[in-house]
Design an enzyme around this catalytic site. Structure first.
Site, PDB file in Angstrom:
ATOM      1  N   GLY A  49      -6.166  27.754  13.613  1.00  0.00           N
ATOM      2  CA  GLY A  49      -6.191  29.116  13.097  1.00  0.00           C
ATOM      3  C   GLY A  49      -4.994  29.943  13.554  1.00  0.00           C
ATOM      4  N   CYS A  50      -4.112  29.335  14.312  1.00  0.00           N
ATOM      5  CA  CYS A  50      -2.913  30.025  14.781  1.00  0.00           C
ATOM      6  C   CYS A  50      -1.722  29.570  13.937  1.00  0.00           C
ATOM      7  CB  CYS A  50      -2.645  29.704  16.248  1.00  0.00           C
ATOM      8  SG  CYS A  50      -3.968  30.209  17.351  1.00  0.00           S
ATOM      9  N   ALA A  51      -0.833  30.493  13.629  1.00  0.00           N
ATOM     10  CA  ALA A  51       0.355  30.153  12.853  1.00  0.00           C
ATOM     11  C   ALA A  51       1.274  29.243  13.656  1.00  0.00           C
ATOM     12  CB  ALA A  51       1.093  31.422  12.438  1.00  0.00           C
TER      13      ALA A  51
END
Length: 136
Positions: A49-51
């Site tokens: 869920g992190c870029a």
């Protein structure tokens, strides 16, 4: 509820006049945060869920929450350092009682992070809460 170290970050942010100075401070916090051993940068510790790439390695020692972490992005490494100051040393129950969005809002992060960074920050908080929930 916030730790004394997190309160110091809040005070520093209040002292800094503009977001660019605050942004630089977040990066400095990340640079000062202890590096994560490469052996821990594995799929099991990666936060989805992190870029950017983010790894969190939470532990419960003597009833207290602790974690190590790393990111390949400097600003995110700083966010990990901020989360560390928010949660490190708390009991599992105290970790679950922390209102992370409200505490982080005191830094103005919600207003200045991109939506991708905000989503990543939420994913890191969720991983921390899941660890505490399992240990509770």
């Amino acid at each position: 509820m916030a730790t004394e170290n997190f309160e110091e970050i809040v005070e520093t942010f209040e002292f800094l006049d503009d977001w660019e100075d605050r942004y630089r401070h977040v990066i400095e916090l990340g640079k000062a945060f202890p590096p994560l051993d490469e052996a821990f940068k594995v799929p099991a510790t990666k936060v989805e869920g992190c870029a950017s790439q983010v790894w969190l390695v939470p532990t419960i020692e003597a009833g207290r929450f602790e974690f190590q972490g790393a990111s390949d992005a400097m600003i995110v490494q700083g966010l990990i350092a901020i989360l560390h100051e928010l949660y490190a040393g708390l009991t599992v129950q105290e970790v679950l009682a922390v209102d992370a969005p409200a505490e982080l809002a005191r830094l103005g992060l919600d207003e200045h992070l991109s939506s991708q960074r905000s989503n990543g920050l939420r994913a890191m908080v969720e991983r921390i809460r899941e660890t505490a929930q399992k240990a509770a």
